[in-house]
Design an enzyme around this catalytic site. Structure first.
Site, short mmCIF file in Angstrom:
data_model
loop_
_atom_site.label_atom_id
_atom_site.label_comp_id
_atom_site.label_asym_id
_atom_site.label_seq_id
_atom_site.Cartn_x
_atom_site.Cartn_y
_atom_site.Cartn_z
N HIS A 12 117.53 -35.50 34.92
CA HIS A 12 116.26 -36.09 34.43
C HIS A 12 115.76 -37.11 35.45
CE1 HIS A 12 113.59 -37.59 30.98
NE2 HIS A 12 113.26 -38.31 32.04
N HIS A 14 112.18 -38.73 37.72
CA HIS A 14 110.76 -38.84 38.05
C HIS A 14 110.62 -39.06 39.55
CE1 HIS A 14 109.59 -39.21 33.80
NE2 HIS A 14 110.76 -39.81 33.68
N LYS A 98 109.00 -29.67 29.16
CA LYS A 98 109.19 -31.04 28.65
C LYS A 98 108.19 -31.37 27.54
CE LYS A 98 110.64 -35.29 28.41
NZ LYS A 98 110.83 -36.33 29.40
N HIS A 135 111.44 -35.83 24.75
CA HIS A 135 111.37 -37.30 24.71
C HIS A 135 111.39 -37.66 23.23
CE1 HIS A 135 110.18 -41.36 26.26
NE2 HIS A 135 109.97 -41.48 24.96
N HIS A 173 117.55 -38.83 27.56
CA HIS A 173 117.82 -40.28 27.61
C HIS A 173 118.08 -40.87 26.22
CE1 HIS A 173 113.53 -40.14 26.81
NE2 HIS A 173 113.20 -39.95 28.08
N ASP A 246 116.77 -40.69 34.60
CA ASP A 246 115.44 -41.15 34.19
C ASP A 246 114.92 -42.20 35.17
OD1 ASP A 246 113.10 -41.17 32.72
OD2 ASP A 246 113.84 -42.57 31.22
#
Ligand code: NCD
Ligand code: ZN
Length: 346
Positions: A12, A14, A98, A135, A173, A246
């Site tokens: 995970h 970004h 996602k 999420h 997460h 994350d």
């Protein structure tokens, strides 16, 4: 002391785009063989075509000689069609979809208000075995920020798991004891990622002598008993839990302001921070499963064959790293991390 592991993957991450991508990618590529790349760009990565173009930009931004494979994801919107799921599955480079509840976090405004509108799309994912990454927070303003994950399990996730019994889901997460209990009780098709910050910090870290914007992420840090439940889950050997940093870089100006962005940047020390967390409960022998095996097995990808070595020797991350026209402040900026990467080949 040295610790050699099969090279880990980050399930995970970004990476952003443009100059920001160029600023952060090397940290990940130094440590991880692969990463599941989040699609919450502006505009979001909603099609296989856009994911392919983003993948090409990531590969072009890699430092010379790096060996790193970006595993792409699609951003689920209320107009994601079953045909798009078919294209994603056929591409070979899209590995998951996602789901952001609309408004839950950074760049989630194009997300989903009502999953009921996506029945055909979710059914196609179930059929084609394309995992859904969740999420897990409700956005109902009446629900206390610290309860949004727990309430999401009750209001959304439990129903989703029941309705699509073959759909593989990653509860991303996770931050609470309730999430650990839910994942542990569910079948093998439900897994969870856990970040380094949720293993190392509790919510007091947000208010340590003053407000600490660089410890603010979503889902927000929780109480100590939740941290301990996450640590027990991560280090307990179950294949349902795996590494997902994350890591979410934001420019310093976007964090140190009256309404700061959510996101903690940890790519510069990611596996080192997990080693600290595992060592804190004498579980270093379980780190390799969590970091290098469980995620690959869940995604049905081959385990990596290369290795990575950590040395138990403290170092101090820089107070900031360049980030486009601004800088970013990393996790543990200016204070020591107990483990360091051994030089490549060393
Ligand atoms: C993420 C980001 O900045 O993109 N922020 C965060 O706090 N984790 C979005 C997300 O994953 O929620
Ligand atoms: Zn994220």
């Amino acid at each position: 002391m040295r610790l050699t592991l099969t090279r880990p993957d980050d399930w995970h991450l970004h990476l952003r785009d443009g100059p920001a991508l160029g600023a952060v990618l090397a940290h990940t590529a130094e440590r991880f063989a692969r990463a599941i790349v989040m699609p919450n760009l502006k505009p979001p990565v909603t099609t296989t075509e856009a994911a392919g173009a983003y993948r090409a930009r990531i590969l072009a931004a890699l430092p010379a000689g790096a060996s790193f494979e970006p595993l792409m994801t699609l951003y689920l919107t209320e107009s994601t069609s079953p045909a798009e799921i078919e294209r994603a599955r056929a591409s070979g480079f899209v590995h998951a979809v996602k789901y952001y509840p609309a408004g839950a976090t950074t760049h989630s405004d194009a997300g989903v208000h009502d999953l009921a509108r996506l029945e055909a799309t979710l059914a196609r994912m179930e059929e084609l075995d394309l995992p859904l990454l969740v999420h897990g927070e409700v956005t109902d303003p009446a629900v206390d920020t610290f309860d949004r994950e727990k309430v999401f399990i009750e209001r959304v996730l439990a129903g989703l798991v029941r309705r699509y019994p073959g759909l593989r889901i990653v509860f991303e997460h996770i931050t609470t004891r309730e999430a650990v209990e839910f994942v542990a009780a569910a079948g093998a098709r439900l897994a969870a990622t856990i970040t380094p910050q949720h293993l190392l910090l509790n919510r007091s870290a947000l208010f340590d002598g003053g407000i600490r914007p660089h410890n603010y992420c979503l889902p927000v840090l929780k109480r100590e008993h939740h941290r301990l439940a996450l640590l027990a889950a991560a280090t307990g050997g179950s294949p349902k839990y795996f590494l997902g940093t994350d890591s979410a870089p934001h420019a310093r100006g976007q964090k140190e302001t009256a309404c700061g962005c959510a996101g903690i940047y940890s790519s510069h020390a990611a596996i080192e921070l997990y080693a600290e967390a595992f060592e804190s409960v004498n579980a270093l022998s379980r780190l390799e499963g969590f970091a290098s095996f469980h995620g690959a097995d869940f995604y049905r990808l081959a385990r990596n064959s290369a290795t990575l070595t950590l040395i138990r020797e403290a170092w101090t991350p820089a107070p900031s790293y360049p980030f486009g026209a601004d800088v970013l402040v990393p996790f543990r900026a200016g204070s020591p991390v107990a483990w360091r990467l051994a030089p490549a080949g060393g």
